[in-house]
Design a protein around this motif. Structure first.
Motif, PDB file in Angstrom:
ATOM      1  N   LYS A  67       0.825  -1.205   0.000  1.00 15.73           N
ATOM      2  CA  LYS A  67       0.000   0.000   0.000  1.00 15.73           C
ATOM      3  C   LYS A  67       0.865   1.263   0.000  1.00 15.73           C
ATOM      4  CE  LYS A  67      -3.982  -1.982   2.428  1.00 15.73           C
ATOM      5  NZ  LYS A  67      -4.858  -1.861   3.627  1.00 15.73           N
ATOM      6  N   ALA A  68       1.999   1.213   0.691  1.00 19.21           N
ATOM      7  CA  ALA A  68       2.857   2.390   0.793  1.00 19.21           C
ATOM      8  C   ALA A  68       3.507   2.757  -0.527  1.00 19.21           C
ATOM      9  CB  ALA A  68       3.928   2.160   1.863  1.00 19.21           C
ATOM     10  N   ILE A  69       3.946   1.754  -1.295  1.00 17.93           N
ATOM     11  CA  ILE A  69       4.737   2.067  -2.492  1.00 17.93           C
ATOM     12  C   ILE A  69       4.022   1.784  -3.809  1.00 17.93           C
ATOM     13  CG2 ILE A  69       6.883   1.720  -1.218  1.00 17.93           C
ATOM     14  CD1 ILE A  69       7.248  -0.932  -2.701  1.00 17.93           C
ATOM     15  N   CYS A  70       2.796   1.244  -3.764  1.00 19.12           N
ATOM     16  CA  CYS A  70       2.123   0.946  -5.037  1.00 19.12           C
ATOM     17  C   CYS A  70       1.909   2.186  -5.910  1.00 19.12           C
ATOM     18  CB  CYS A  70       0.808   0.207  -4.801  1.00 19.12           C
ATOM     19  SG  CYS A  70      -0.517   1.171  -4.064  1.00 19.12           S
ATOM     20  N   PRO A  71       1.728   3.412  -5.347  1.00 23.67           N
ATOM     21  CA  PRO A  71       1.615   4.567  -6.244  1.00 23.67           C
ATOM     22  C   PRO A  71       2.876   4.806  -7.071  1.00 23.67           C
ATOM     23  CG  PRO A  71       0.745   5.102  -4.071  1.00 23.67           C
ATOM     24  CD  PRO A  71       1.463   3.796  -3.942  1.00 23.67           C
ATOM     25  N   PHE A  72       4.026   4.387  -6.556  1.00 18.59           N
ATOM     26  CA  PHE A  72       5.288   4.549  -7.279  1.00 18.59           C
ATOM     27  C   PHE A  72       5.531   3.380  -8.241  1.00 18.59           C
ATOM     28  CE2 PHE A  72       5.622   6.536  -3.129  1.00 18.59           C
ATOM     29  CZ  PHE A  72       6.073   7.809  -3.435  1.00 18.59           C
ATOM     30  N   VAL A  73       5.214   2.176  -7.787  1.00 19.59           N
ATOM     31  CA  VAL A  73       5.479   0.984  -8.589  1.00 19.59           C
ATOM     32  C   VAL A  73       4.483   0.876  -9.744  1.00 19.59           C
ATOM     33  CG1 VAL A  73       5.656  -1.541  -8.531  1.00 19.59           C
ATOM     34  CG2 VAL A  73       6.503  -0.184  -6.599  1.00 19.59           C
ATOM     35  N   GLY A  74       3.213   1.190  -9.467  1.00 21.86           N
ATOM     36  CA  GLY A  74       2.213   1.237 -10.527  1.00 21.86           C
ATOM     37  C   GLY A  74       1.691  -0.098 -11.006  1.00 21.86           C
ATOM     38  N   GLU A  75       2.133  -1.194 -10.399  1.00 24.36           N
ATOM     39  CA  GLU A  75       1.661  -2.529 -10.764  1.00 24.36           C
ATOM     40  C   GLU A  75       1.606  -3.386  -9.503  1.00 24.36           C
ATOM     41  OE1 GLU A  75       3.471  -4.560 -14.132  1.00 24.36           O
ATOM     42  OE2 GLU A  75       4.453  -2.676 -14.709  1.00 24.36           O
ATOM     43  N   TYR A  76       0.814  -4.455  -9.578  1.00 25.15           N
ATOM     44  CA  TYR A  76       0.772  -5.391  -8.460  1.00 25.15           C
ATOM     45  C   TYR A  76       2.073  -6.193  -8.404  1.00 25.15           C
ATOM     46  CZ  TYR A  76      -4.219  -4.412  -8.113  1.00 25.15           C
ATOM     47  OH  TYR A  76      -5.426  -3.794  -7.960  1.00 25.15           O
ATOM     48  N   PHE A  77       2.497  -6.500  -7.194  1.00 22.49           N
ATOM     49  CA  PHE A  77       3.648  -7.383  -7.021  1.00 22.49           C
ATOM     50  C   PHE A  77       3.377  -8.315  -5.849  1.00 22.49           C
ATOM     51  CE2 PHE A  77       4.532  -3.362  -4.833  1.00 22.49           C
ATOM     52  CZ  PHE A  77       4.876  -3.765  -3.559  1.00 22.49           C
ATOM     53  N   GLY A  78       4.095  -9.430  -5.805  1.00 24.63           N
ATOM     54  CA  GLY A  78       3.807 -10.481  -4.845  1.00 24.63           C
ATOM     55  C   GLY A  78       4.547 -10.337  -3.528  1.00 24.63           C
ATOM     56  N   PHE A  79       4.213 -11.239  -2.608  1.00 20.55           N
ATOM     57  CA  PHE A  79       4.845 -11.226  -1.284  1.00 20.55           C
ATOM     58  C   PHE A  79       6.331 -11.538  -1.374  1.00 20.55           C
ATOM     59  CE2 PHE A  79       0.370 -12.050  -0.326  1.00 20.55           C
ATOM     60  CZ  PHE A  79       0.145 -11.150   0.704  1.00 20.55           C
ATOM     61  N   ASP A  80       6.751 -12.223  -2.432  1.00 22.26           N
ATOM     62  CA  ASP A  80       8.163 -12.577  -2.569  1.00 22.26           C
ATOM     63  C   ASP A  80       9.014 -11.409  -3.054  1.00 22.26           C
ATOM     64  OD1 ASP A  80       7.106 -12.478  -5.108  1.00 22.26           O
ATOM     65  OD2 ASP A  80       8.018 -14.346  -5.797  1.00 22.26           O
ATOM     66  N   ALA A  81       8.387 -10.240  -3.269  1.00 22.89           N
ATOM     67  CA  ALA A  81       9.154  -9.061  -3.694  1.00 22.89           C
ATOM     68  C   ALA A  81       9.891  -8.401  -2.540  1.00 22.89           C
ATOM     69  CB  ALA A  81       8.231  -8.037  -4.356  1.00 22.89           C
ATOM     70  N   ALA A  82       9.608  -8.826  -1.304  1.00 25.31           N
ATOM     71  CA  ALA A  82      10.281  -8.248  -0.139  1.00 25.31           C
ATOM     72  C   ALA A  82      10.547  -9.352   0.867  1.00 25.31           C
ATOM     73  CB  ALA A  82       9.432  -7.151   0.491  1.00 25.31           C
ATOM     74  N   GLU A  83      11.585  -9.173   1.684  1.00 25.03           N
ATOM     75  CA  GLU A  83      11.888 -10.162   2.711  1.00 25.03           C
ATOM     76  C   GLU A  83      12.242  -9.487   4.025  1.00 25.03           C
ATOM     77  OE1 GLU A  83      15.133 -12.536   1.387  1.00 25.03           O
ATOM     78  OE2 GLU A  83      16.633 -10.951   1.626  1.00 25.03           O
ATOM     79  N   LEU A  84      12.009 -10.216   5.103  1.00 24.27           N
ATOM     80  CA  LEU A  84      12.310  -9.734   6.444  1.00 24.27           C
ATOM     81  C   LEU A  84      13.804  -9.803   6.708  1.00 24.27           C
ATOM     82  CD1 LEU A  84      11.241  -8.897   9.300  1.00 24.27           C
ATOM     83  CD2 LEU A  84      11.185 -11.361   9.822  1.00 24.27           C
ATOM     84  N   LYS A  85      14.354  -8.702   7.242  1.00 23.39           N
ATOM     85  CA  LYS A  85      15.776  -8.645   7.553  1.00 23.39           C
ATOM     86  C   LYS A  85      16.056  -8.519   9.045  1.00 23.39           C
ATOM     87  CE  LYS A  85      17.744  -9.005   3.539  1.00 23.39           C
ATOM     88  NZ  LYS A  85      18.619 -10.178   3.258  1.00 23.39           N
TER      89      LYS A  85
END
Length: 254
Positions: A154-172
């Protein structure tokens, strides 16, 4: 930020008129649960827009963007989330709205079976292990990571402009302000990092701090820009939330 809990059994479609919230045709045709959640989110948003002092005499109704996110009026940005008994809205006004972003999500705790069924689509074993070592159960870990990655989207979708999956980010990393225990009122933060190169190329940041607040019923997560994170460092979400009573629905505030 404004949050409320509400009683689904008290809802009537006439509450839209009573609270002076527009009822879109697609929402009017939806099940009562969806109608109530939409009403709660829009009601909280209007209250925050009114409190901003930017819109006189009344703020405009929120539109809907191409990716189904709220379309905020010029000069503000925000995020809405809800589940069957809880809604939350966060709002940034100018000058913060011009250079910052924010996303919020809330989820009921998944049952062990629900979490097991979706775990592999939400996180890697290493991500779950990190939260297990922090004291979360397996079901809590999956719920928290699901919510955190939803807030990030929700935070970055206005910049990305497309749907992306849960595997696009990981916990560090994970840090808590109190021991997890039974998850009654614990706050803390996660560090998330984008792993998808095409998403990272469009995103304003590659790493993000995700704040979380746990209750016995649910978890609330919030992702925002680094500038806002610096303002809230060492503060929990409960410190910045304004409780709201939705009296038109006979609901109870948090």
């Amino acid at each position: 930020m404004a949050r409320c809990r509400f009683l689904p059994a008290a809802f009537r479609q006439a509450d839209y008129a009573g609270l002076m919230i527009e009822l879109p045709s697609d929402i009017a045709a939806a099940v009562p649960k969806r109608q109530l959640e939409y009403l709660a989110g829009r009601y909280l948003s209007r209250l925050l827009l009114q409190q901003s002092g930017l819109f006189q005499p009344l703020p405009p109704e929120l539109g809907v963007s191409l990716m189904r996110a709220p379309a905020w009026p010029l000069g503000v940005t925000g995020s809405i989330t809800h589940h069957q008994s809880h809604a939350c809205t966060v709002l940034l006004t100018r000058p913060l709205a011009a250079d910052n972003f924010i996303g919020v999500d809330t989820e009921l705790w998944l049952s062990p079976q629900q979490a097991h069924d979706i775990a592999t689509s939400i996180h890697s074993p290493a991500e779950q292990d990190m939260l297990l070592r922090a004291g979360f159960t397996a079901a809590q870990a999956t719920t928290l990571l699901f919510s955190a990655k939803e807030a990030l989207f929700k935070a970055i979708c206005p910049f990305v402009g497309e749907y992306f999956g849960f595997d696009a980010a990981e916990l560090k990393a994970c840090s808590q302000f109190a021991a997890v225990g039974s998850c009654s009122t614990e706050d803390g933060w996660l560090e998330l990092q984008l792993t998808s190169e095409w998403v990272a190329a469009r995103s304003p940041q590659r790493t993000f701090r995700c704040w979380f607040s746990c209750s016995q019923l649910d978890v609330l997560t919030l992702v925002c820009s680094d500038a806002l994170t610096a303002r809230w460092l060492n503060r929990g979400l409960s410190d910045v939330a304004a409780p709201v009573t939705m009296s038109g629905l006979n609901n109870v505030s948090e």
